[in-house]
Design an enzyme around this catalytic site. Structure first.
Site, PDB file in Angstrom:
ATOM      1  N   ASP A   1       0.807  -1.202   0.000  1.00  0.00           N
ATOM      2  CA  ASP A   1       0.000   0.000   0.000  1.00  0.00           C
ATOM      3  C   ASP A   1       0.849   1.265   0.000  1.00  0.00           C
ATOM      4  OD1 ASP A   1      -2.621   1.332   0.265  1.00  0.00           O
ATOM      5  OD2 ASP A   1      -1.874   1.920   2.232  1.00  0.00           O
TER       6      ASP A   1
ATOM      7  N   MET B   1      -7.413   5.613   3.061  1.00  0.00           N
ATOM      8  CA  MET B   1      -7.588   6.752   2.170  1.00  0.00           C
ATOM      9  C   MET B   1      -6.384   6.998   1.271  1.00  0.00           C
ATOM     10  SD  MET B   1     -10.602   7.861   2.711  1.00  0.00           S
ATOM     11  CE  MET B   1     -10.461   9.365   1.746  1.00  0.00           C
ATOM     12  N   ARG B   2      -5.317   6.199   1.445  1.00  0.00           N
ATOM     13  CA  ARG B   2      -4.123   6.453   0.637  1.00  0.00           C
ATOM     14  C   ARG B   2      -4.416   6.268  -0.850  1.00  0.00           C
ATOM     15  NH1 ARG B   2      -0.459   3.767   3.370  1.00  0.00           N
ATOM     16  NH2 ARG B   2       0.496   5.558   4.359  1.00  0.00           N
ATOM     17  N   ALA B   3      -5.266   5.303  -1.189  1.00  0.00           N
ATOM     18  CA  ALA B   3      -5.566   5.060  -2.601  1.00  0.00           C
ATOM     19  C   ALA B   3      -6.222   6.283  -3.238  1.00  0.00           C
ATOM     20  CB  ALA B   3      -6.471   3.841  -2.736  1.00  0.00           C
TER      21      ALA B   3
END
Length: 715
Positions: free
Chosen positions: A193, A274-276
């Site tokens: 991720d 929320m990184r995506a």
């Protein structure tokens, strides 16, 4: 320095080149993870990228590449005086798989820090890569704690070095690129991720493209400088386009409509965290800038999803990374189409340039040098025709497509395999749902590779003592060092408050943590295991143990025995998903050569002991204990299996027997095998974490009993 292979001369690999260039345009995207088989130009493309990056201005003499206009206020070489800088090319720094922590983050001179009170700091690779590229080949083989340090620095833009109260901080902003071969093991999901984008690469199956790859490579090896000169114009063109896109990027507008498309896509694919969303937003903006636009379009969002989401969809190591493009199109179809834009002016970023000529045009050798046109991402050639496309579904299927109305064209149903040299075999049975297992560990204290299974002396963990350092000091034991130096202060003429410390006084902290082991599975695939419900449960149990091995950083191997003998289905590897694939295809049937399976395990462990003597094995035998065949060894099958088990026990191999026998009447043969191995025996149901509290204790207790019993017999 040898002439690097030109970036624009790489044949094909459009997704790889696009992902690298997007990070060159916007380093905030977060780097690229390149996954693929060996020999697919992964390393070549990454090394060639540095030539396309603009030069950087640095403060003269600064080892940390501070920018003259905005130097790092915490730079160890600072403070810097304002003034003109010197220009140099952006660096491409490679991190070797076997690098130490000090080589990565830098090292403090502990002796000078204690004796003189100065921060004598030797920069590491993170400092060298600041404002450039940090390339990690075979990133999946890097030690976990090094990956953690690397990704923390990439996320924070700074590196911290802490040694017993002495700390140094310096800026470390770089483009992170990692390459890996999935066959050699996967990265943890939380590490996956942290990479902004991921790309799957594979060798082309088109003969013409393969010929072009060979032709260019041979031409480069014959005359590197001449080959690079032929591609100089294309290299300058792409470099100029990167500079223009960087300048345009701050003007790109990411409106609420595009943000809603990004949020809906991430929510639709149930991506964690929320990184995506953030990575997709940055990638879509970089795509717009690369195309010479100041507005993000739906095609940019789609392309960003194809690059940023596949590796974030994995839930366990047995899931293949990927994205359902039809589902992606359904999500984006719920949003209005983009308003038409005016045609770009001649000479603008979209007019000509690399990528407009396709994969086989635009270069001096007839091959494409740049990146694909907008929207040609992973799987674009497999996209279903939309309404209005010239080719309909029938045309897209091709002349060899099967007619659903023709029964002769339907695929044949799988049939049980016929009689073979290993006896009658049945078709492979699907595994039952995996579950969480109890921890199996090897007794004693090892010194193997860092992991999470058995106790071991490691570089990280709780401090258990001190010793003189072997080689370079990495973990100072402060109390032991002071204790060693204190008796000599008068003889050394100490004056003042400082402690006079010499190299012989330094003490290295010894630490205890966890290691990864070699978990070798020996699975009974004979006829007595062939009942479908039973074999499905057995496969589910082994799959659960494989998942546990993945989480604990183990190597795994798989031996199966049935019919005439035993087979090494999977040599020891770090790729547990490869083991899962072999397990899924495992047929059953025939007689039970248990002794052959045990002797094959002994031979595999002997070879692995020579290759990696520090990695301790754990043997997991999955069987009902029956032995109905000598497997070509000659003699009584039961006696041979007992002899093989006792040989393994005499060599100190830690083992566990998973008893697969079911039903109200049981022969207890797996228990006899466990006694010969000096190992605990556990049923399939008892393997579950919530039903077997004492398995680890049993493994260690059995090994301790073995040792004491051997000592008594020797006396």
């Amino acid at each position: 320095m040898s002439t690097p292979y030109p970036f624009t001369a790489v044949v094909g690999q459009t997704d790889l080149r696009l992902a690298l260039l997007l990070n060159a345009v916007s380093p905030a995207v977060g780097g690229v993870l390149v996954r693929g088989e060996k020999g697919t130009a992964k390393s070549t493309a990454v090394r060639a990228l540095s030539a396309l990056l603009p030069q950087v201005d640095v403060v003269p003499g600064c080892r940390f590449s501070c920018a003259p206009g905005a130097p790092d206020p915490a730079c160890p070489d600072g403070p810097h005086e304002t003034g003109p800088g010197t220009a140099r090319p952006a660096r491409m720094v490679e991190l070797p798989v076997g690098a130490s922590e000090d080589r990565l983050v830098g090292a403090l001179d502990i002796e000078r820090a204690l004796a003189e009170g100065v921060k004598a700091f030797e920069p590491g690779l993170l400092a060298d890569a600041h404002r450039g590229i940090l390339y990690v080949d075979e990133v999946n083989l890097l030690h976990d704690h090094l990956i953690d340090l690397l990704l923390d620095a990439a996320a924070m833009g700074a590196s911290y070095v802490e040694r017993e109260g002495v700390s140094v901080r310096h800026a470390a902003r770089f483009l992170l690129v990692g390459t890996m071969n999935p066959e050699e093991g996967e990265l943890r999901p939380q590490l996956l991720d942290r990479f902004g984008l991921t790309v799957e690469v594979a060798a082309s199956r088109e003969p013409a493209q393969r010929v072009e790859v060979v032709r260019r490579r041979l031409a480069y090896e014959d005359d590197p400088a001449g080959f690079a000169a032929r591609w100089a114009a294309e290299e300058r063109e792409v470099r100029a386009r990167v500079v223009a896109a960087r300048a345009l990027l701050p003007q790109v507008v990411l409106d609420d409509g595009s943000l809603l498309q990004i949020a809906a896509t991430c929510a639709g694919f149930e991506v964690d965290g929320m990184r995506a969303d953030i990575v997709m937003a940055r990638t879509a903006s970089a795509l717009a800038a690369w195309a010479g636009r100041t507005a993000v379009r739906k095609a940019d969002v789609r392309q960003a999803a194809l690059l940023a989401l596949p590796h974030r969809r994995r839930r366990n190591p047995f899931d293949a990374p990927g994205l359902d493009e039809e589902k992606l199109d359904r999500i984006l179809d719920g949003f209005p189409d983009d308003a038409p834009e005016p045609d770009p002016e001649p000479g603008g970023p979209q007019d000509g340039g690399p990528g407009d000529g396709g994969p086989d045009g635009g270069g001096p050798d007839g091959g494409g040098g740049g990146v694909p046109p907008q929207g040609s991402g992973p799987g674009a050639s497999d996209r279903q025709p939309e309404a209005g496309d010239p080719a309909g579904p029938d045309d897209a299927a091709g002349p060899d497509a099967a007619d659903p109305a023709d029964p002769s064209a339907a695929p044949e149903a799988p049939q049980p395999s016929a009689q073979g040299p290993d006896g009658p075999a049945q078709a492979a049975v699907a595994a039952a749902e995996p579950f969480r297992t109890k921890v199996l560990s090897v007794p004693g204290l090892g010194e193997g590779a860092s992991g999470r299974r058995s106790r071991a002396r490691t570089a990280h963990g709780r401090t258990t003592g001190a010793q003189r350092p072997r080689g370079q000091l990495t973990k100072l034991h402060l109390a032991a060092t002071v204790t060693a130096a204190a008796p000599h202060q008068r003889a050394r003429g100490r004056s003042g408050r400082g402690l006079v410390v010499r190299k012989d006084d330094l003490r290295q902290a010894t630490r205890e943590g966890r290691e990864g082991n070699l978990v070798l599975f020996v699975v009974d695939a004979s006829g007595s295991m062939a009942a479908r419900q039973r074999m499905g449960a057995v496969k589910g149990a082994v799959l659960s143990l494989l998942l546990d091995a993945y989480q604990r950083r183990d190597k795994v191997g798989l031996i199966t025995f049935r019919g005439a003998g035993a087979e090494l289905a999977l040599p020891p590897t770090s790729s547990v998903d490869a083991a899962a694939a072999r397990l899924e295809q495992l047929p059953t049937g025939g007689r039970t050569p248990l002794a052959a399976g045990l002797l094959k395990a002994r031979e595999v462990l002997r070879i692995e002991r020579l290759r990696d003597p520090s990695r301790r094995p754990l043997l997991v035998v999955v069987t009902d204990g029956r032995a109905t065949s000598a497997g070509g060894l000659g003699g009584d099958p039961r006696a041979l299996s007992g002899r093989g088990a006792r040989l393994l026990a005499a060599e100190g191999v830690a083992s566990v027997v998973v008893d697969c026998e079911t039903g109200p009447v049981r022969l207890g043969l797996a228990g006899v095998l466990a006694a010969d191995l000096g190992a605990p025996s556990v049923t399939l149901d008892g393997l579950r974490a919530d039903s077997l509290a004492g398995l680890v204790h049993d493994v260690r207790g059995t090994a301790a009993y073995q040792t004491s019993d051997a000592n008594r017999r020797a006396a």
